[in-house]
Design a protein around this motif. Structure first.
Motif, mmCIF file in Angstrom:
data_model
loop_
_atom_site.group_PDB
_atom_site.id
_atom_site.type_symbol
_atom_site.label_atom_id
_atom_site.label_comp_id
_atom_site.label_asym_id
_atom_site.label_seq_id
_atom_site.Cartn_x
_atom_site.Cartn_y
_atom_site.Cartn_z
ATOM 1 N N GLU A 22 0.848 -1.183 0.000
ATOM 2 C CA GLU A 22 0.000 0.000 0.000
ATOM 3 C C GLU A 22 0.888 1.238 0.000
ATOM 4 O O GLU A 22 2.012 1.217 0.489
ATOM 5 C CB GLU A 22 -0.938 0.012 1.204
ATOM 6 C CG GLU A 22 -0.244 0.058 2.538
ATOM 7 C CD GLU A 22 -1.210 -0.065 3.697
ATOM 8 O OE1 GLU A 22 -1.861 0.942 4.048
ATOM 9 O OE2 GLU A 22 -1.309 -1.174 4.234
ATOM 10 N N ARG A 23 0.363 2.307 -0.558
ATOM 11 C CA ARG A 23 1.124 3.553 -0.621
ATOM 12 C C ARG A 23 1.116 4.205 0.756
ATOM 13 O O ARG A 23 0.070 4.354 1.371
ATOM 14 C CB ARG A 23 0.521 4.486 -1.660
ATOM 15 C CG ARG A 23 1.364 5.707 -1.882
ATOM 16 C CD ARG A 23 1.027 6.420 -3.162
ATOM 17 N NE ARG A 23 1.692 5.971 -4.360
ATOM 18 C CZ ARG A 23 2.998 5.950 -4.593
ATOM 19 N NH1 ARG A 23 3.834 6.281 -3.642
ATOM 20 N NH2 ARG A 23 3.487 5.582 -5.737
ATOM 21 N N THR A 31 12.536 14.957 5.723
ATOM 22 C CA THR A 31 12.410 14.203 4.474
ATOM 23 C C THR A 31 11.149 13.349 4.493
ATOM 24 O O THR A 31 10.893 12.617 5.443
ATOM 25 C CB THR A 31 13.635 13.285 4.274
ATOM 26 O OG1 THR A 31 14.821 14.085 4.302
ATOM 27 C CG2 THR A 31 13.552 12.537 2.964
ATOM 28 N N VAL A 32 10.365 13.467 3.420
ATOM 29 C CA VAL A 32 9.168 12.642 3.250
ATOM 30 C C VAL A 32 9.292 11.932 1.910
ATOM 31 O O VAL A 32 9.572 12.563 0.890
ATOM 32 C CB VAL A 32 7.876 13.488 3.252
ATOM 33 C CG1 VAL A 32 6.660 12.600 3.037
ATOM 34 C CG2 VAL A 32 7.740 14.262 4.547
ATOM 35 N N VAL A 33 9.097 10.620 1.928
ATOM 36 C CA VAL A 33 9.122 9.849 0.682
ATOM 37 C C VAL A 33 7.837 9.023 0.608
ATOM 38 O O VAL A 33 7.424 8.420 1.589
ATOM 39 C CB VAL A 33 10.389 8.958 0.580
ATOM 40 C CG1 VAL A 33 10.480 7.987 1.712
ATOM 41 C CG2 VAL A 33 10.429 8.226 -0.748
ATOM 42 N N HIS A 34 7.195 9.058 -0.554
ATOM 43 C CA HIS A 34 5.996 8.249 -0.784
ATOM 44 C C HIS A 34 6.448 6.959 -1.449
ATOM 45 O O HIS A 34 7.138 6.987 -2.470
ATOM 46 C CB HIS A 34 4.996 9.016 -1.653
ATOM 47 C CG HIS A 34 4.497 10.253 -0.967
ATOM 48 N ND1 HIS A 34 3.451 10.235 -0.081
ATOM 49 C CD2 HIS A 34 4.934 11.532 -1.008
ATOM 50 C CE1 HIS A 34 3.255 11.453 0.388
ATOM 51 N NE2 HIS A 34 4.145 12.260 -0.160
ATOM 52 N N ILE A 70 16.859 4.780 0.583
ATOM 53 C CA ILE A 70 18.188 5.291 0.224
ATOM 54 C C ILE A 70 18.096 6.343 -0.871
ATOM 55 O O ILE A 70 18.758 7.383 -0.807
ATOM 56 C CB ILE A 70 19.129 4.131 -0.179
ATOM 57 C CG1 ILE A 70 19.423 3.265 1.051
ATOM 58 C CG2 ILE A 70 20.415 4.656 -0.800
ATOM 59 C CD1 ILE A 70 20.089 1.949 0.738
ATOM 60 N N ASP A 71 17.243 6.105 -1.867
ATOM 61 C CA ASP A 71 17.069 7.079 -2.962
ATOM 62 C C ASP A 71 16.547 8.418 -2.457
ATOM 63 O O ASP A 71 16.767 9.451 -3.079
ATOM 64 C CB ASP A 71 16.138 6.526 -4.040
ATOM 65 C CG ASP A 71 16.779 5.427 -4.875
ATOM 66 O OD1 ASP A 71 18.018 5.233 -4.773
ATOM 67 O OD2 ASP A 71 16.047 4.745 -5.620
ATOM 68 N N ALA A 72 15.845 8.409 -1.310
ATOM 69 C CA ALA A 72 15.315 9.641 -0.721
ATOM 70 C C ALA A 72 16.297 10.271 0.268
ATOM 71 O O ALA A 72 15.995 11.284 0.887
ATOM 72 C CB ALA A 72 13.992 9.350 -0.026
ATOM 73 N N GLY A 73 17.463 9.639 0.438
ATOM 74 C CA GLY A 73 18.470 10.168 1.352
ATOM 75 C C GLY A 73 18.352 9.654 2.773
ATOM 76 O O GLY A 73 18.975 10.191 3.682
ATOM 77 N N ILE A 74 17.532 8.620 2.971
ATOM 78 C CA ILE A 74 17.375 8.020 4.300
ATOM 79 C C ILE A 74 18.218 6.744 4.326
ATOM 80 O O ILE A 74 17.890 5.778 3.647
ATOM 81 C CB ILE A 74 15.893 7.699 4.590
ATOM 82 C CG1 ILE A 74 15.041 8.964 4.478
ATOM 83 C CG2 ILE A 74 15.749 7.052 5.969
ATOM 84 C CD1 ILE A 74 13.546 8.707 4.467
ATOM 85 N N ASN A 75 19.304 6.744 5.075
ATOM 86 C CA ASN A 75 20.214 5.596 5.087
ATOM 87 C C ASN A 75 19.599 4.364 5.730
ATOM 88 O O ASN A 75 19.792 3.255 5.271
ATOM 89 C CB ASN A 75 21.529 5.940 5.772
ATOM 90 C CG ASN A 75 22.337 6.930 4.964
ATOM 91 O OD1 ASN A 75 22.277 6.930 3.737
ATOM 92 N ND2 ASN A 75 23.067 7.777 5.634
#
Length: 119
Positions: A22-23, A31-34, A70-75
């Motif tokens: 689910e989204r 930082t927020v990533v969907h 990772i692509d959103a900058g969250i390690n």
């Protein structure tokens, strides 16, 4: 041969993620990533509260592709991160077993299992 196996594993996880996932909005600091997350095991935990009251908490594990974070900058997931579902319900990332916030599901690090608690 290993590349073919890696490709097959990638296809299987993509299909599983799109059909069972689910989204959600994953927040870490500013930082927020969907992304698409799969609900894992739901667990009810009881603990002693004040004056012999029992406190019941509803914890939930989420399966997330590490690359999405990772692509959103969250390690890596950490305490204080939030997962918000479409209904607006928020789950706070908290330590699970062994006092860790997350663990990989397998040796290929296909998914990260994130431990959370519903607000």
């Amino acid at each position: 041969m290993m590349s073919l196996l890696d490709d097959a594993l990638s296809i299987v996880t993509d299909v599983g993620q799109s059909s069972a996932g689910e989204r959600v909005a994953y927040r870490s600091g500013d930082t927020v990533v969907h992304l698409i997350a799969i609900r894992g095991r739901l667990q009810f935990d009881e603990a002693a509260g004040e004056m012999d009251a029992r406190v019941r908490a509803r914890s939930l594990q989420w399966l997330i592709k590490p690359r999405d974070l990772i692509d959103a900058g969250i390690n890596e997931p950490s305490r204080g991160d939030e997962i918000e579902i479409a209904s607006g319900t928020i789950y706070d990332v908290l330590p699970g077993p062994g006092d860790v916030h997350f663990e990989y599901t397998d040796q290929f690090q296909t998914f990260v299992r994130v431990y959370s608690l519903r607000r």
